[in-house]
Motif scaffolding. Structure first.
Motif, mmCIF file in Angstrom:
data_model
loop_
_atom_site.group_PDB
_atom_site.id
_atom_site.type_symbol
_atom_site.label_atom_id
_atom_site.label_comp_id
_atom_site.label_asym_id
_atom_site.label_seq_id
_atom_site.Cartn_x
_atom_site.Cartn_y
_atom_site.Cartn_z
ATOM 1 N N CYS A 354 52.007 11.649 0.336
ATOM 2 C CA CYS A 354 52.177 12.387 1.600
ATOM 3 C C CYS A 354 51.341 11.782 2.716
ATOM 4 N N LEU A 355 50.359 10.963 2.338
ATOM 5 C CA LEU A 355 49.461 10.347 3.318
ATOM 6 C C LEU A 355 49.942 8.963 3.774
ATOM 7 N N CYS A 356 51.043 8.519 3.244
ATOM 8 C CA CYS A 356 51.519 7.162 3.573
ATOM 9 C C CYS A 356 51.907 7.042 5.047
ATOM 10 N N THR A 357 51.744 5.824 5.556
ATOM 11 C CA THR A 357 52.114 5.515 6.943
ATOM 12 C C THR A 357 53.615 5.263 7.033
ATOM 13 N N SER A 358 54.300 5.908 7.962
ATOM 14 C CA SER A 358 55.740 5.633 8.099
ATOM 15 C C SER A 358 56.128 5.364 9.542
ATOM 16 N N ARG A 359 55.104 5.422 10.457
ATOM 17 C CA ARG A 359 55.344 5.026 11.850
ATOM 18 C C ARG A 359 54.159 4.165 12.279
ATOM 19 N N ILE A 360 54.437 2.934 12.708
ATOM 20 C CA ILE A 360 53.353 2.044 13.107
ATOM 21 C C ILE A 360 53.505 1.733 14.596
ATOM 22 N N PHE A 361 52.553 2.182 15.389
ATOM 23 C CA PHE A 361 52.563 1.930 16.829
ATOM 24 C C PHE A 361 51.608 0.781 17.114
ATOM 25 N N VAL A 362 52.133 -0.299 17.742
ATOM 26 C CA VAL A 362 51.319 -1.495 17.969
ATOM 27 C C VAL A 362 51.256 -1.769 19.471
ATOM 28 N N GLN A 363 50.044 -1.989 19.988
ATOM 29 C CA GLN A 363 49.927 -2.229 21.432
ATOM 30 C C GLN A 363 50.713 -3.504 21.791
ATOM 31 N N ARG A 364 51.434 -3.446 22.904
ATOM 32 C CA ARG A 364 52.483 -4.415 23.185
ATOM 33 C C ARG A 364 52.031 -5.866 23.137
ATOM 34 N N ASN A 365 50.831 -6.157 23.657
ATOM 35 C CA ASN A 365 50.494 -7.587 23.752
ATOM 36 C C ASN A 365 50.096 -8.208 22.407
ATOM 37 N N ILE A 366 50.001 -7.413 21.357
ATOM 38 C CA ILE A 366 49.836 -8.033 20.019
ATOM 39 C C ILE A 366 51.030 -7.710 19.128
ATOM 40 N N TYR A 367 52.065 -7.101 19.693
ATOM 41 C CA TYR A 367 53.202 -6.625 18.903
ATOM 42 C C TYR A 367 53.874 -7.762 18.134
ATOM 43 N N SER A 368 54.183 -8.869 18.809
ATOM 44 C CA SER A 368 54.898 -9.965 18.127
ATOM 45 C C SER A 368 54.054 -10.561 17.010
ATOM 46 N N GLU A 369 52.767 -10.779 17.316
ATOM 47 C CA GLU A 369 51.875 -11.353 16.298
ATOM 48 C C GLU A 369 51.765 -10.406 15.107
ATOM 49 N N PHE A 370 51.564 -9.124 15.403
ATOM 50 C CA PHE A 370 51.448 -8.154 14.313
ATOM 51 C C PHE A 370 52.714 -8.155 13.462
ATOM 52 N N LEU A 371 53.863 -8.065 14.120
ATOM 53 C CA LEU A 371 55.141 -7.948 13.403
ATOM 54 C C LEU A 371 55.326 -9.143 12.463
ATOM 55 N N LYS A 372 55.074 -10.336 12.954
ATOM 56 C CA LYS A 372 55.255 -11.533 12.127
ATOM 57 C C LYS A 372 54.361 -11.490 10.887
ATOM 58 N N LYS A 373 53.098 -11.164 11.109
ATOM 59 C CA LYS A 373 52.143 -11.148 9.989
ATOM 60 C C LYS A 373 52.414 -9.972 9.050
ATOM 61 N N PHE A 374 52.819 -8.832 9.618
ATOM 62 C CA PHE A 374 53.074 -7.646 8.793
ATOM 63 C C PHE A 374 54.280 -7.871 7.883
ATOM 64 N N VAL A 375 55.329 -8.470 8.413
ATOM 65 C CA VAL A 375 56.523 -8.754 7.588
ATOM 66 C C VAL A 375 56.185 -9.768 6.504
ATOM 67 N N GLU A 376 55.398 -10.771 6.855
ATOM 68 C CA GLU A 376 54.982 -11.764 5.847
ATOM 69 C C GLU A 376 54.227 -11.070 4.705
ATOM 70 N N ALA A 377 53.308 -10.198 5.101
ATOM 71 C CA ALA A 377 52.497 -9.507 4.085
ATOM 72 C C ALA A 377 53.355 -8.539 3.274
ATOM 73 N N THR A 378 54.313 -7.886 3.930
ATOM 74 C CA THR A 378 55.196 -6.951 3.217
ATOM 75 C C THR A 378 56.016 -7.692 2.174
ATOM 76 N N ARG A 379 56.481 -8.858 2.501
ATOM 77 C CA ARG A 379 57.299 -9.632 1.543
ATOM 78 C C ARG A 379 56.471 -10.059 0.329
ATOM 79 N N LYS A 380 55.138 -10.032 0.455
ATOM 80 C CA LYS A 380 54.287 -10.352 -0.702
ATOM 81 C C LYS A 380 53.972 -9.114 -1.539
ATOM 82 N N TRP A 381 54.350 -7.937 -1.029
ATOM 83 C CA TRP A 381 54.126 -6.677 -1.772
ATOM 84 C C TRP A 381 55.200 -6.603 -2.856
ATOM 85 N N LYS A 382 54.857 -7.104 -4.047
ATOM 86 C CA LYS A 382 55.855 -7.375 -5.075
ATOM 87 C C LYS A 382 56.385 -6.118 -5.735
#
Ligand SMILES: NC(=O)C1=CN([C@@H]2O[C@H](COP(=O)(O)OP(=O)(O)OC[C@H]3O[C@@H](n4cnc5c(N)ncnc54)[C@H](O)[C@@H]3O)[C@@H](O)[C@H]2O)C=CC1
Ligand SMILES: N/C(=C\C=C\C(=O)O)C(=O)O
Length: 554
Positions: A354-382
């Protein structure tokens, strides 16, 4: 010896006695064979699927009766009432989420079983409530010891029953179950009450707390033993007797706990566990006039039903419900820490916390960098077999739940959102035996509107949405715009900002620059549609007792 971690995600130092079954997944049993007494490192040797399945049943058969069903034997659970294991007249199929196979039968109890449990709990109450806190504390500590000693068997059973990884069961679920008993064994010794003087009237007033009587405890399927013991421990520590109803989807470790009660010195009737469905046995428990309190964790619709049924009896309710938890990531956040923590907070336990994150708000000027790194890390979540030590995520709880979670991704896609990874984008490969299991890849959604159901409703699976924001004021308003108010995380290196934002968020729990570091002394729970009441050292004690003010004229 086992060293219990305070923080669930730390791997523990633990001795695994030789011969311990380490894995029951995919038919391969890894037997712990001590390779070096000094280092306690264990090697493993591989058995054939047939031998290992036979071995598992043998090891569990000693504590669980089984029933032959065709070629396979099924685990047959029994109700535990008045200190006795009792069969039931009908049973429910219980599935191994990693294979989709029925492997266990759960009693389909009803009013009759609740009546028997109430009688047992009623009879046990006078003696148990009269015991001193010190005596009850000793029993809880022995329970904690026994859970710790049974860690491996309980972890194996929890992983098979719920679909979570064996690693998570070993490092989070079962250690926390032991910790729950240990924690309330201690906290029960330190509660104080109040006293005032009215000298001018030669009076003094003091408060006393007494146990409420028979406590009804209803727990969910996501953290089965972890949340069941989080309710049982404070209830019995305060001197109550309990009737617990675990989820019919995950009943095995509750049953195994019953096996430990006698050894711990829990008198018959103090803890009664009745298995079955919510509408049938759950409602019988909630409606029973001799059960004055109900502690429930689960969905909001069920909480509404429980509220309706208990209202005529004016019962005390503790309702720990769901969330739609935001992570708010400011431009000065430390992404090296934030990204792995937010992957974990999004997908731990298959996103079924019930404590899991399901909405991630990222400040705009780091949004692209965050998204790229977050997707990379998610794909490693086996995603893998729960017994695979390299797996970060196992199977979802049921076929129905898997379809429900998948439907949210389909709705998002239909609304024009982008699915950056996971469901429908990446390929999930599993061993043949697991292909009928309830597996799904961790999924990241973007370009999704705040009004979308994926941004408003609890999905309770490995799905999270990532959206940009500009200002602090804007993101607080958007984060607070859902009906839930359970948890949130705030990421920034600016401490005054994190304090300021945390105070403005409509959430019962806010973690800043971390997630799920639990302080059991302090209140746990949510606001708005995330529930009513709190759990924790004082909060649980207050819930499971009635307070009385006594005036003495001298
Ligand atoms: N901790 C949380 O916030 C949890 C939230 N959920 C949410 O609830 C949704 C449905 O999951 P369920 O397991 O069906 O949750 P649920 O709320 O139906 O079940 C939780 C517990 O309540 C019992 N129950 C169900 N109906 C009842 C009734 N009428 N009277 C008394 N007890 C009743 C169940 O048998 C189980 O022990 C999930 O998809 C998720 O969104 C589910 C589990 C945990
Ligand atoms: N209530 C839930 C989690 C509680 C966690 C804790 O007490 O540490 C849930 O996932 O339903």
């Amino acid at each position: 010896m086992l060293s219990l971690t305070h923080y669930p995600f730390l791997i523990m130092d633990q001795q695994l006695p030789s011969g311990t079954l380490l894995s029951l997944e995919s038919g391969i049993f890894w037997r712990a064979a001590r390779t070096n007494e000094d280092t306690d490192r264990v090697g493993v040797s591989e058995q054939s699927p047939e031998d290992s399945h036979r071995e598992l049943l043998h090891s569990l058969k000693s504590i669980l009766p089984t029933m032959a069903a065709g070629k396979k034997e099924l685990l047959m659970l029994e109700n535990f009432i008045g200190g006795k294991f009792l069969p039931c007249s009908s049973y429910i199929d219980s599935y191994d989420p990693s294979t989709g196979e029925v492997y266990c039968k759960v009693p389909n109890s009803g009013k009759e079983e609740i009546e028997a449990a109430v009688e047992a709990a009623r009879e046990a109450f006078p003696a148990w409530s009269s015991r001193s806190p010190q005596e009850r504390s000793m029993v809880l500590n022995r329970l904690a010891d026994l859970v710790e000693q049974s860690l491996e068997e309980l972890a194996q059973a929890e992983s098979k029953d719920q679909g979570k990884t064996l690693t998570l069961a070993r490092t989070m679920d079962i250690p926390r179950a032991a910790q729950n008993f240990r924690f309330f064994a201690s906290s029960i010794l330190h509660h104080t009450t109040e006293c005032t003087q009215m000298d001018h009237l030669s009076c003094m007033h003091y408060t006393v707390r007494t146990p409420v009587g028979i406590a009804g405890l209803i727990s969910p399927w996501n953290l089965p033993l972890y949340l069941l013991t989080w309710k049982i421990a404070p209830a019995i520590a305060a001197g109550n007797t309990v009737i617990a109803k675990p989820s019919e989807l995950t009943s095995v470790t509750a049953w195994m706990l019953c096996k430990l009660l006698d050894k711990a010195g829990v008198p018959p009737g103090v803890i009664n566990i009745v298995f079955g469905t919510g509408p049938r046995v759950g409602e019988a428990l909630v409606s029973h006039p001799e059960v004055p309190v109900i502690s429930f964790t689960g969905s909001q619709p069920t909480a509404e039903r429980i509220t309706q049924l208990s209202a005529p009896h004016c019962k005390k309710l503790s309702l720990e419900l769901g969330g739609k938890n935001p992570a708010i990531i400011f431009e000065d956040a430390n992404l090296e820490e934030c990204i792995p923590a937010t992957v974990r907070s999004s997908f731990a336990n298959q996103g079924e916390i019930c404590l899991c994150t399901s909405r991630i708000f990222v400040q705009r000027n780091i949004y692209s960098e965050f998204l790229k790194k977050f997707v990379e890390a998610t794909r490693k979540w086996k995603v893998g077999m729960p017994s695979d030590p390299s797996a970060s995520m196992g199977a979802l709880i049921s076929k129905a739940h898997l379809e429900k979670v998948r439907s949210y991704v389909m709705k998002a896609r239909a609304e024009g959102a982008q699915i950056l990874c996971g469901e429908g984008v990446d390929q999930l490969s599993l061993p043949l035996r697991n292909q009928a299991g309830y597996f799904m890849l961790p999924t990241v959604i973007t370009d999704v509107k705040d009004e979308s159901c994926c941004m408003k409703e609890e999905i309770f699976g490995p799905v999270t949405c990532v959206v940009p924001f500009d200002s602090e004021e804007e993101v607080i308003k958007r984060a607070n715009s859902v009906k839930y108010g359970l948890a949130a995380t705030v990421w920034s290196s600016n401490v005054s900002l994190t304090h300021r934002v945390a105070k403005k968020l409509q959430a019962g729990l806010v973690w800043t620059n971390c997630w799920l570091i639990r302080e059991l002394n302090l209140p746990f729970g949510g606001m708005k549609s995330s529930g009513i009441g709190r759990e924790g050292a004082k909060d649980s004690y207050d819930f499971f007792t009635e307070i009385k003010t006594i005036t003495v004229k001298h």
